[in-house]
Design an enzyme around this catalytic site. Sequence first.
Site, mmCIF file in Angstrom:
data_model
loop_
_atom_site.group_PDB
_atom_site.id
_atom_site.type_symbol
_atom_site.label_atom_id
_atom_site.label_comp_id
_atom_site.label_asym_id
_atom_site.label_seq_id
_atom_site.Cartn_x
_atom_site.Cartn_y
_atom_site.Cartn_z
ATOM 1 N N GLN A 45 36.092 27.791 37.085
ATOM 2 C CA GLN A 45 35.863 28.380 35.905
ATOM 3 C C GLN A 45 37.038 29.395 35.269
ATOM 4 O OE1 GLN A 45 33.229 31.779 35.897
ATOM 5 N NE2 GLN A 45 32.376 31.496 33.901
ATOM 6 N N SER A 82 37.838 34.753 32.481
ATOM 7 C CA SER A 82 38.492 36.042 32.438
ATOM 8 C C SER A 82 40.094 36.045 32.372
ATOM 9 C CB SER A 82 38.130 36.875 33.947
ATOM 10 O OG SER A 82 36.787 37.126 33.904
ATOM 11 N N SER A 138 37.353 31.483 41.587
ATOM 12 C CA SER A 138 37.085 30.962 42.739
ATOM 13 C C SER A 138 37.375 29.616 42.714
ATOM 14 C CB SER A 138 35.803 31.191 43.289
ATOM 15 O OG SER A 138 35.015 32.636 42.562
ATOM 16 N N GLU A 157 24.438 30.512 35.081
ATOM 17 C CA GLU A 157 24.886 31.329 36.326
ATOM 18 C C GLU A 157 23.794 32.287 36.644
ATOM 19 O OE1 GLU A 157 27.909 34.229 35.460
ATOM 20 O OE2 GLU A 157 28.711 34.062 37.491
ATOM 21 N N GLU A 203 27.409 48.040 34.413
ATOM 22 C CA GLU A 203 27.430 48.767 33.161
ATOM 23 C C GLU A 203 27.001 47.542 32.063
ATOM 24 O OE1 GLU A 203 29.527 49.246 35.602
ATOM 25 O OE2 GLU A 203 28.549 51.065 36.190
#
Lengths: 392, 384
Positions: A110, A113, A145, A228, A362
Amino acid sequence: MLTEQELSDKVKALIDGHDLTRREEFLDARFDAGLAWVHFPEGLGGLGLPRTMQAIVEQALTAARAPDNKPDQLVIGLGMAAPTILGHGTEEQKQRWLRKLWTGREVWCQLFSEPGAGSDLAAIATRAVQDGDDWLVSGQKLWTSSAHHADWGLLLARTDPDVPKHAGLTYFAADMHAPGVEVRPLRQLTGEAEFNEEFLTQVRIPDAQRIGAVGAGWTVAMTTLMSERVSIGSSRAIPRDAGMIGPALRTWREKRELRTPGLHDKLLRLWADQEVARLAAERLRQQLAAGKPGPEGSAAKLVFARLNQDISGFEVELSGADGLRYDDWTMRRSEGANFFGRGPGFRYLRARGNSIEGGTSEVLRNIIAERVLGLPPEQRPDKDVPWKDVPR
Amino acid sequence: MNLLYDDAEQALAESLKALLNDRCSWDKVLARTESEQTCDTDLWHSIAADLGLAGLLIPEYAGGAGASSREAATAAEALGAAVAPVPFLGSAVVATVCLLACRGPERAGDQEADHLLRRMAAGELTAALAVPFVTAPGGAFPVSIRVAGPQQGDQAAGWSRLRGTITGVADALAAQTLLVPADGVPPALYAVDMSTARVTRTPVTSLDMTRQLCDITLDDAPGVKVASGQEAARALTAALSAGAVILAAEQLGIAEHCLDLTVRYVKERHQFARPVGSFQAVKHRLADLWVEVAQARAASRYAADCLATDSPDAAVAVALAKACCSEVAVHAAQECVQLHGGIGFTWEHQAHLYLKRAKADSLGFGTADAHRAALAKLVNIPAP
């Protein structure tokens, strides 16, 4: 729709009609029989049945000791790529990717980010520029990953910087073997490199590998991220005393000399918390099975992160002088996440990531507060501004 | 194991909530705490007899509904959410389970216990177990009441004379019959009619005036033996375990109400020209509380289901539920006060009713700590 008995018969026919020692052939046959994932459509490894009926297939195949597709090594492919391709891919793309994905012939990762876009995923800066029938992609991705094993990457890139951030994104499947893709290990504070970072330099991606419409990348990415969450929520039940509490309990029971009243009280609290979390996960599974999914899924990861951190921290403290030792700082490549492996020091350090990866605690609290409790949203000054004009 | 609510449980909760909405608003509850009669006996009669909750756990042949701890827990959630001043817990759960265990399957038809259960199922009789509210299940048999010497005619009447004082008993002010564990050879459980002059009840100014406690003195009060020896000990443990589980469900109801109330308030309350619920400092606390309530619900449901199905894991489930729900309810009530700010600290707001009930409940039938100590033995986490 097939009855449970008809499904069982189908599984039996598959087992009886094939040589279980020929793994790849068997997996192909299982896919063709629609027994790969029964809730997928016919022709794509499924039978269009409810997801809950998959258990019938798995039980029968496990009992027959049939080879599986090593799902632990295909987490991103099965849990995230497959639902995304099924939901947004073309017929051709589904045929091209799903079989090889499920049988494990092709591994997925994936590419979401970026250094400048963590919690604020929609702010990604990796650019995709159209060039004839292709796209040229440049940028940097990280926290990936399996990227060093992967054949395909789920890529979110910016195709239009002149519109607000959510509107200018497009979703692709990137060939990880294409020229311009460089994968480097990303070393964590544990000493090992479980993740990677990728440098993409003018990587050529055919438009046929675009998933969803140009500019619809955010919607497609949401499917990936929701899947996910579902896969976390409905993951298999762990038995009592397993998971992070397991090694701490063993140490407590075996090493009498380490016990103190204060630690006893802490351990009892942690045991009770983990047991309650286990029951809450079981309750969530029962809700899903009853077709009444509750919002409790978003609680599971928050609790899991806090417990892993508290229990592993406790375990280091319980270890006495041994708590000051670490097994090995040597840089190494690890195969997938193993939160409960190695020593207490590793478990403690690795657990710090649990409240950051896959959505920080958060951000999860914001999601619960806004989507479940209906509290007013955060102020988002960049929401209606063209991405290129957002100060950064 | 079934951790969900089935249709019958949901229907029960709906009808009870409708009644409570109508008859048990918080301002009425508050007013009653400052009145002579802190237990709402009219409301209790409606709940006990009209809705049939007094006989929920009593078998059908004795006039009850033949339901289980699952239904009782569902009812307790609704009663807790309303801080209803009724003796459901003490009479319909603790005393009822005690009597059911006294008669045992092998002693079906036992006159005294069956007679009491029938009257309780009909809503004619309210009973209470005479132990301090703080008593946790699994402790030693109480010794504060002992058997005194017989008086003339006792043998013919089947009476024993009981003497001593029990302090801090819950749900006994509205009761007509007291189940008294008394020391003797062997220790036994007695049913005592409270209308006799030999029973004195002294109301206690209680932290939680929505469930006012009382001290009870027996001065050679006549009692009828309902169980003795091992049978009495088992009945006491069964009663206190059921009490702990249903109290945990009540705590879940309290926590959920406090969360809902607070979420509603922070959406409306404006400071700095925005709803206070838009500040992350507030949002994150409420998100954490919501997570805790979801966890408590799983623990509570599991315990209710374990008791209903006679699970071998019941002892663990009881301790886990009471330990978990005690802390969650207190946290929720404290957050409710804090996040309401000034108004939440006043007498004229409902928050304090829940804070007091939650704090008192956290001591009722064993603190979280006492139940974790029980877990230590049950799941092999030995003390140092």
